[in-house]
Design a protein around this motif. Structure first.
Motif, mmCIF file in Angstrom:
data_model
loop_
_atom_site.group_PDB
_atom_site.id
_atom_site.type_symbol
_atom_site.label_atom_id
_atom_site.label_comp_id
_atom_site.label_asym_id
_atom_site.label_seq_id
_atom_site.Cartn_x
_atom_site.Cartn_y
_atom_site.Cartn_z
ATOM 1 N N VAL A 1 0.829 -1.202 0.000
ATOM 2 C CA VAL A 1 0.000 0.000 0.000
ATOM 3 C C VAL A 1 0.863 1.252 0.000
ATOM 4 C CG1 VAL A 1 -1.553 1.380 1.446
ATOM 5 C CG2 VAL A 1 -2.069 -1.019 1.014
ATOM 6 N N ASP A 2 1.880 1.276 0.859
ATOM 7 C CA ASP A 2 2.735 2.452 0.955
ATOM 8 C C ASP A 2 3.623 2.625 -0.272
ATOM 9 O OD1 ASP A 2 1.704 3.122 3.440
ATOM 10 O OD2 ASP A 2 3.193 1.951 4.528
ATOM 11 N N ARG A 3 3.806 1.554 -1.038
ATOM 12 C CA ARG A 3 4.682 1.644 -2.208
ATOM 13 C C ARG A 3 3.918 2.002 -3.476
ATOM 14 N NH1 ARG A 3 9.751 0.372 -3.612
ATOM 15 N NH2 ARG A 3 10.152 -0.282 -1.467
ATOM 16 N N ILE A 4 2.774 1.380 -3.729
ATOM 17 C CA ILE A 4 2.084 1.582 -5.011
ATOM 18 C C ILE A 4 0.794 2.372 -4.859
ATOM 19 C CG2 ILE A 4 3.043 -0.591 -5.862
ATOM 20 C CD1 ILE A 4 0.218 -1.759 -5.741
ATOM 21 N N GLY A 5 0.355 2.646 -3.617
ATOM 22 C CA GLY A 5 -0.858 3.425 -3.418
ATOM 23 C C GLY A 5 -2.022 2.581 -2.938
ATOM 24 N N ALA A 6 -2.846 3.194 -2.117
ATOM 25 C CA ALA A 6 -3.929 2.460 -1.459
ATOM 26 C C ALA A 6 -5.089 2.147 -2.399
ATOM 27 C CB ALA A 6 -4.437 3.267 -0.259
ATOM 28 N N ARG A 7 -5.359 3.023 -3.368
ATOM 29 C CA ARG A 7 -6.534 2.825 -4.208
ATOM 30 C C ARG A 7 -6.457 1.532 -5.005
ATOM 31 N NH1 ARG A 7 -7.604 6.859 -9.129
ATOM 32 N NH2 ARG A 7 -5.539 6.019 -9.573
ATOM 33 N N ARG A 8 -5.308 1.287 -5.621
ATOM 34 C CA ARG A 8 -5.164 0.089 -6.439
ATOM 35 C C ARG A 8 -5.230 -1.176 -5.591
ATOM 36 N NH1 ARG A 8 -0.020 1.358 -10.179
ATOM 37 N NH2 ARG A 8 0.530 2.675 -8.398
ATOM 38 N N VAL A 9 -4.622 -1.120 -4.401
ATOM 39 C CA VAL A 9 -4.662 -2.284 -3.518
ATOM 40 C C VAL A 9 -6.086 -2.541 -3.029
ATOM 41 C CG1 VAL A 9 -3.849 -3.223 -1.310
ATOM 42 C CG2 VAL A 9 -2.261 -2.002 -2.819
ATOM 43 N N LEU A 10 -6.800 -1.458 -2.696
ATOM 44 C CA LEU A 10 -8.179 -1.596 -2.243
ATOM 45 C C LEU A 10 -9.051 -2.201 -3.350
ATOM 46 C CD1 LEU A 10 -10.340 -1.102 -0.108
ATOM 47 C CD2 LEU A 10 -10.587 1.225 -0.977
ATOM 48 N N ALA A 11 -8.895 -1.708 -4.576
ATOM 49 C CA ALA A 11 -9.673 -2.248 -5.689
ATOM 50 C C ALA A 11 -9.328 -3.715 -5.938
ATOM 51 C CB ALA A 11 -9.421 -1.421 -6.954
ATOM 52 N N ALA A 12 -8.044 -4.063 -5.833
ATOM 53 C CA ALA A 12 -7.632 -5.452 -6.037
ATOM 54 C C ALA A 12 -8.228 -6.363 -4.969
ATOM 55 C CB ALA A 12 -6.105 -5.549 -6.031
ATOM 56 N N GLY A 13 -8.219 -5.900 -3.702
ATOM 57 C CA GLY A 13 -8.796 -6.700 -2.639
ATOM 58 C C GLY A 13 -10.287 -6.897 -2.816
ATOM 59 N N LEU A 14 -10.979 -5.836 -3.189
ATOM 60 C CA LEU A 14 -12.419 -5.925 -3.401
ATOM 61 C C LEU A 14 -12.739 -6.873 -4.553
ATOM 62 C CD1 LEU A 14 -15.058 -4.698 -2.309
ATOM 63 C CD2 LEU A 14 -14.840 -2.906 -4.036
ATOM 64 N N GLY A 15 -11.970 -6.762 -5.639
ATOM 65 C CA GLY A 15 -12.201 -7.635 -6.784
ATOM 66 C C GLY A 15 -11.860 -9.086 -6.497
ATOM 67 N N ALA B 1 2.329 5.217 13.706
ATOM 68 C CA ALA B 1 2.811 4.962 12.349
ATOM 69 C C ALA B 1 3.893 5.967 11.960
ATOM 70 C CB ALA B 1 1.650 5.044 11.362
ATOM 71 N N PRO B 2 4.904 5.526 11.207
ATOM 72 C CA PRO B 2 5.920 6.463 10.708
ATOM 73 C C PRO B 2 5.357 7.295 9.567
ATOM 74 C CG PRO B 2 6.318 4.286 9.821
ATOM 75 C CD PRO B 2 5.169 4.140 10.786
ATOM 76 N N PRO B 3 6.018 8.382 9.182
ATOM 77 C CA PRO B 3 5.539 9.189 8.056
ATOM 78 C C PRO B 3 5.406 8.354 6.791
ATOM 79 C CG PRO B 3 7.277 10.346 9.240
ATOM 80 C CD PRO B 3 7.241 8.950 9.796
ATOM 81 N N GLY B 4 4.249 8.462 6.149
ATOM 82 C CA GLY B 4 4.008 7.688 4.938
ATOM 83 C C GLY B 4 3.857 6.204 5.169
ATOM 84 N N GLY B 5 3.691 5.783 6.427
ATOM 85 C CA GLY B 5 3.663 4.357 6.743
ATOM 86 C C GLY B 5 2.381 3.867 7.360
ATOM 87 N N SER B 6 1.265 4.550 7.123
ATOM 88 C CA SER B 6 -0.006 4.109 7.701
ATOM 89 C C SER B 6 -0.399 2.725 7.204
ATOM 90 C CB SER B 6 -1.120 5.112 7.366
ATOM 91 O OG SER B 6 -0.911 6.336 8.022
ATOM 92 N N GLY B 7 -0.174 2.454 5.920
ATOM 93 C CA GLY B 7 -0.524 1.143 5.388
ATOM 94 C C GLY B 7 0.234 0.036 6.079
ATOM 95 N N ARG B 8 1.547 0.240 6.254
ATOM 96 C CA ARG B 8 2.356 -0.772 6.936
ATOM 97 C C ARG B 8 1.905 -0.968 8.369
ATOM 98 N NH1 ARG B 8 7.688 2.175 6.369
ATOM 99 N NH2 ARG B 8 6.451 3.765 5.334
ATOM 100 N N ALA B 9 1.684 0.149 9.064
ATOM 101 C CA ALA B 9 1.329 0.071 10.476
ATOM 102 C C ALA B 9 0.007 -0.665 10.670
ATOM 103 C CB ALA B 9 1.245 1.472 11.073
ATOM 104 N N PHE B 10 -1.020 -0.275 9.905
ATOM 105 C CA PHE B 10 -2.312 -0.936 10.059
ATOM 106 C C PHE B 10 -2.264 -2.378 9.554
ATOM 107 C CE2 PHE B 10 -3.956 3.386 10.613
ATOM 108 C CZ PHE B 10 -4.870 3.176 11.630
ATOM 109 N N GLY B 11 -1.438 -2.639 8.545
ATOM 110 C CA GLY B 11 -1.296 -4.010 8.078
ATOM 111 C C GLY B 11 -0.717 -4.923 9.134
#
Length: 385
Positions: A49-63, A313-323
């Protein structure tokens, strides 16, 4: 929708047992596969998520979740059920890292607690409607069609996620993290004592709440002399008031920075009410009131819980932290049924609530311990404190 995915299979177990000609142990294995895969996947997906962006990962998970349920419905075999459960578990690993990364980046900090509470409330709504929707569809057209309809609905929603406009804040936050170019951008700083503590916190929450959500009805009928209808009413009160507690908790979370204190205080009261249920001989009305109040207070802590993760969470690391911390839900989801099933099999139904109280007490201790980590981060000038 993610919570509908999570609860798509359990309501259909009576139908699937007959159609697949397997027992409940075999069906339960599908849930274990789901939780194990999800637990393993969430942390790596958080980094993605933190590397490629949350939107694409969210759409992939939903699909992927939609395809998993659709495949289970179409294949109609036990092997297909296990494979679909594994795919659904992988999809489930995407939701918390992606959801919370989007919220953390795009919502002003002063409103973040309320945003978290509305997000969690929507999850509770999915939990509430899933059994009725799945069972209703199964009664009309069979379990395969029920799973197929839910899977198709998820695939259609992907079309809403992909063109979604991202908040500018997310791009700025990610750019700053990449510009830093150090360990934080690489993700090293996410493995901290605070994140480890919060992972334990999430595990304990899953264990204590899972005891009531999944085993309270059996415990109440077996050890309290109440009817199945009365036991279900008490559980319904717990779940419904939990949802409204989440909304109140969002208001509290935006009015204080002492999120650990809010979580500890609310859950300490929840533990006292649950202890009362465990040891007292009370009637069905008092039982419903006690569990309803406990549910409300357990809901109050949810936004503060999420704010604690955001602060760590570290800066830019919300995805990692919540993951990482969300793996605690899956650990508790995999271990809890074994423990509470063992308690019931040994004829000690009141200890379902007693064990829940023990986990709640440990949760309070961990929440209070977060104050120490928060104070250290603040004194050290760590961003996000």
């Amino acid at each position: 929708m993610s919570h509908v995915y999570i609860l798509a299979l359990p309501p259909l177990f009576p139908f699937l047992r007959d159609s697949l000609r397997v027992g409940f142990v075999e069906l339960g294995l599908a849930l274990t596969v789901f939780n194990v895969v999800s637990a393993v996947a969430q942390a790596p997906i958080g980094f993605l998520v933190d590397r490629i962006g949350a939107r694409r990962v969210l759409a992939a998970g939903l699909g992927l979740g939609g395809l998993a349920l659709l495949s289970i419905g179409l294949v109609g075999t036990y092997a297909g059920l296990l494979a679909g459960a594994a795919l659904a578990g992988l999809a489930n690993g995407a939701f918390h890292p992606a959801d919370y990364a989007l919220l953390s980046a795009g919502i002003p900090k002063a409103q973040l607690g309320r945003a978290f509470s509305l997000h969690t409330f929507a999850g509770y709504l999915g939990t509430a409607i899933a059994p009725a929707v799945l069972i209703g569809l199964a009664l009309l057209a069979g379990p395969g069609v029920a799973l197929g309809v839910v899977g198709l609905a998820g695939l259609l929603l992907v079309g809403l996620i992909l063109p979604m406009r991202l908040p500018a804040a997310q791009g700025e936050d990610a750019a700053r993290a990449r510009a830093a170019g150090g360990a934080e951008a690489a993700g090293g700083s996410v493995f901290t004592a605070a994140i480890a503590s919060l992972t334990v916190f999430f595990t304990l929450l899953s264990l204590s709440n899972g005891a009531i959500q999944n085993f309270s009805v059996a415990a109440l009928v077996g050890g309290y002399g109440v009817s199945l209808t009365q036991a279900n009413a008490a559980l319904t009160a717990f779940l419904m008031l939990s949802a409204f507690g989440v909304l109140v908790g969002g208001l509290l979370a935006d009015r204080t920075r002492r999120h650990g204190d809010v979580a500890a205080g609310a859950f300490a009261l929840t533990a006292l009410l649950t202890l009362f249920v465990a040891v007292a001989d009370i009637g069905p009305v008092a039982l419903m009131l006690a569990l309803g109040a406990a549910g409300f207070l357990s809901g109050v802590i949810a936004p503060s819980r999420d704010m604690m993760v955001q602060a760590a969470a570290p800066p830019g690391g919300s995805g990692r932290a919540f993951g990482i911390v969300s793996t605690g839900f899956n650990i508790g989801g995999a271990a809890g049924p074994l423990l509470f099933g063992w308690i019931l099999d040994h004829g000690a139904p009141r200890w379902v609530f007693g064990a829940s109280v023990g986990f709640m007490a440990l949760t309070v201790a961990v929440a209070l311990g977060d104050r120490i980590f928060a104070r250290r981060r603040s004194s050290a000038g760590t961003p996000g404190a």
